[in-house]
Design a protein around this motif. Structure first.
Motif, mmCIF file in Angstrom:
data_model
loop_
_atom_site.group_PDB
_atom_site.id
_atom_site.type_symbol
_atom_site.label_atom_id
_atom_site.label_comp_id
_atom_site.label_asym_id
_atom_site.label_seq_id
_atom_site.Cartn_x
_atom_site.Cartn_y
_atom_site.Cartn_z
ATOM 1 N N LEU A 201 10.927 -16.817 7.398
ATOM 2 C CA LEU A 201 11.380 -17.607 8.533
ATOM 3 C C LEU A 201 11.481 -19.072 8.163
ATOM 4 N N SER A 202 12.413 -19.767 8.793
ATOM 5 C CA SER A 202 12.530 -21.206 8.591
ATOM 6 C C SER A 202 11.475 -21.919 9.430
ATOM 7 N N VAL A 203 11.287 -23.191 9.160
ATOM 8 C CA VAL A 203 10.345 -24.002 9.935
ATOM 9 C C VAL A 203 10.750 -23.986 11.411
ATOM 10 N N GLY A 204 12.042 -24.107 11.672
ATOM 11 C CA GLY A 204 12.531 -24.088 13.045
ATOM 12 C C GLY A 204 12.252 -22.778 13.756
ATOM 13 N N GLN A 205 12.432 -21.660 13.061
ATOM 14 C CA GLN A 205 12.151 -20.351 13.655
ATOM 15 C C GLN A 205 10.668 -20.194 13.970
ATOM 16 N N VAL A 206 9.816 -20.658 13.058
ATOM 17 C CA VAL A 206 8.369 -20.566 13.278
ATOM 18 C C VAL A 206 7.963 -21.444 14.450
ATOM 19 N N ALA A 207 8.504 -22.651 14.503
ATOM 20 C CA ALA A 207 8.195 -23.558 15.608
ATOM 21 C C ALA A 207 8.573 -22.927 16.938
#
Length: 66
Positions: free
Chosen positions: A8-14
């Motif tokens: 997952l990207s940082v944005g998806q995790v956030a």
């Protein structure tokens, strides 16, 4: 729900944790989230996020930047 083994990207995790991307980046710097670097990109295994949801945040590594 994310598949096992998905990165997952940082944005998806956030989004998944209802936090700001800057918070996720800070947790990565503190070594509180497992991550993989692919060139300049940072990806987080979905299992690491599942673990955070189940167990909570891990203690930071000593000497890690705040």
């Amino acid at each position: 729900m994310h598949k096992a083994g998905q990165l997952l990207s940082v944005g998806q995790v956030a989004e998944r944790l209802a936090l700001k991307p800057a918070t996720i980046r800070r947790k990565i710097l503190e070594r509180r989230i497992d991550y993989i670097k692919i060139g300049r990109a940072v990806r987080i295994p979905s299992e690491a996020i599942d673990r955070i949801i189940e167990e909570g945040w891990r203690e930071p590594v000593k000497g890690a930047r705040p």
